[in-house]
Scaffold this active site. Structure first.
Site, short mmCIF file in Angstrom:
data_model
loop_
_atom_site.label_atom_id
_atom_site.label_comp_id
_atom_site.label_asym_id
_atom_site.label_seq_id
_atom_site.Cartn_x
_atom_site.Cartn_y
_atom_site.Cartn_z
N VAL A 58 0.82 -1.21 0.00
CA VAL A 58 0.00 0.00 0.00
C VAL A 58 0.86 1.26 0.00
O VAL A 58 0.41 2.33 -0.43
CB VAL A 58 -0.95 -0.02 1.22
CG1 VAL A 58 -0.17 0.11 2.52
CG2 VAL A 58 -2.02 1.06 1.13
N LYS A 59 2.10 1.15 0.46
CA LYS A 59 2.96 2.32 0.57
C LYS A 59 3.38 2.90 -0.78
O LYS A 59 3.89 4.03 -0.83
CB LYS A 59 4.19 1.97 1.40
CG LYS A 59 3.90 1.75 2.87
CD LYS A 59 3.34 3.01 3.51
CE LYS A 59 3.26 2.87 5.02
NZ LYS A 59 2.85 4.14 5.65
N ASP A 60 3.16 2.18 -1.85
CA ASP A 60 3.45 2.74 -3.17
C ASP A 60 2.63 4.00 -3.41
O ASP A 60 3.07 4.94 -4.07
CB ASP A 60 3.13 1.73 -4.27
CG ASP A 60 4.09 0.56 -4.30
OD1 ASP A 60 4.91 0.44 -3.36
OD2 ASP A 60 4.02 -0.24 -5.25
N ALA A 63 4.24 6.88 -1.43
CA ALA A 63 5.54 7.20 -2.03
C ALA A 63 5.36 8.01 -3.31
O ALA A 63 6.05 9.02 -3.53
CB ALA A 63 6.32 5.92 -2.31
#
Length: 357
Positions: A58-60, A63
């Site tokens: 999910v951190k894409d 970022a």
């Protein structure tokens, strides 16, 4: 004729999955119904497959939006440097985005994080700086070290915890996706808290879209400070946890002004292990990945080897793989993560499945 028509339909559908850039591949992850939990509760429970983002979590989303805002402000361009303190997944997302733009990425990470995360960061071209684990109040905390390093290098400090570009990414993408995918029929959304970006951003959109009908739920490990803050009004934690990257101990800028409708905590060690076993049983059912979006959970995980699935209500959980050395969760009462060799799982899992064949 019908046969060829069907083939053509499938080919046209496949063409829709083509993306021209890394940026276009971030988001629009599917929902998968969790059959076991749905049957057990009488509810339709879906997990959002955030492990299908190009860098694996999910951190894409955060970022990419951090990059977009830094670029729009003229702070970051080709040849520049971005620095972040991370438990792993945000750094992986930043490193992947940086590689597509010719930007150098430096990641400060606690020594206690898994070697697989560190290896993945290096494979993506990031410079990994390991520091001893230290609480946030210490000047040697990895987040504060990353800020000083960014200043020394003249680079951009991503600052995922207090950069609301993180939260905004979920207001702009995750929330609208869930709303469309459920046709507006979503009663509740839940995830854990790391930075708070996923919970608050997704929750804010869903609340507004549903006129507050959709309830936003915080699910935290036992002893977590954020749960106790929303329940008791005081940041206080106790005990230890085997979960990486969740269990936040302060109110970040992404969390400011937010309160969940429902908070849930696993009340005992027995509940904790029961939850772990439920998650483990979900793995083979869902084809090997946990399709949920807790903020920094590593993904994808391998399926449990048939001979190593949970035995009994609270038996030992062993997902060991001789090739990728996956985590073995020991017996109840032991909070350590151990490594163990065993049969190859067939789905090698250095954290980014795309990097291993």
């Amino acid at each position: 004729m019908r046969r060829f028509s069907s083939l053509g339909h499938r080919l046209r559908g496949a063409a829709l999955l083509r993306r021209e850039t890394f940026d276009e591949a971030v988001g629009n992850t599917p929902l998968i119904k969790l059959q076991g939990p749905s049957a057990a509760t009488g509810c339709d429970i879906y997990g959002k497959c955030e492990f299908m983002n190009p860098a694996g979590s999910v951190k894409d989303r955060a970022a990419l939006n951090i990059f977009h805002e830094a670029e729009a402000a003229g702070k970051l361009e080709r040849g520049g440097v971005i620095v972040e303190g991370t438990a792993g997944n945000t750094g992986i997302g930043l490193a992947a985005v940086a590689a597509t733009r010719g930007v150098r990425c430096v990641v400060v990470i606690p020594e206690t994080q898994t070697e697989e995360k560190k290896d993945c960061l290096r494979q993506l071209g990031a410079r990994v700086v390991e520091v001893p684990a230290a609480p946030y109040k210490s000047e040697n905390n990895y987040q504060k070290v990353s800020k000083r390093l960014a200043e020394a290098l003249g680079g951009v400090w991503a600052n995922q915890f207090d950069n609301v570009a993180n939260r905004d990414a979920h207001i702009q993408t995750t929330g609208p996706e869930i709303w469309r995918q459920t046709e507006g029929r979503v009663d509740a959304f839940s995830c854990a808290v790391g930075t708070g970006g996923t919970l608050v951003g997704t929750g804010r959109f869903l609340r507004e879209a549903s006129d507050a009908r959709t309830k936003i739920c915080l699910t935290d490990p036992p002893g977590a400070a954020i749960f106790r803050y929303y329940r008791d009004g005081a940041l206080a934690s106790e005990g230890s946890s085997i979960t990486e990257g969740v269990g936040q101990g302060r109110i970040t800028a992404n969390l400011e002004g937010f309160a969940p409708d429902i908070t849930e905590v696993l009340a005992s060690a027995r509940d904790t292990w029961a939850a772990l076993l439920t998650a483990a049983r979900t793995l083979p059912e869902r084809g090997g990945g946990i399709p949920t979006p807790p903020t920094p959970a590593p993904a994808p995980f391998p399926p449990l080897h048939p001979s190593r699935r949970p035995m009994g209500e609270l038996g030992a959980l062993d997902t060991a793989c001789a090739r990728c050395d996956t985590i073995r969760c020991p017996t109840p009462g032991d909070t350590r993560l151990q490594r163990s060799a065993g049969p190859r799982c067939g789905v090698c899992c250095t954290l980014s499945g795309a990097l291993h064949v």
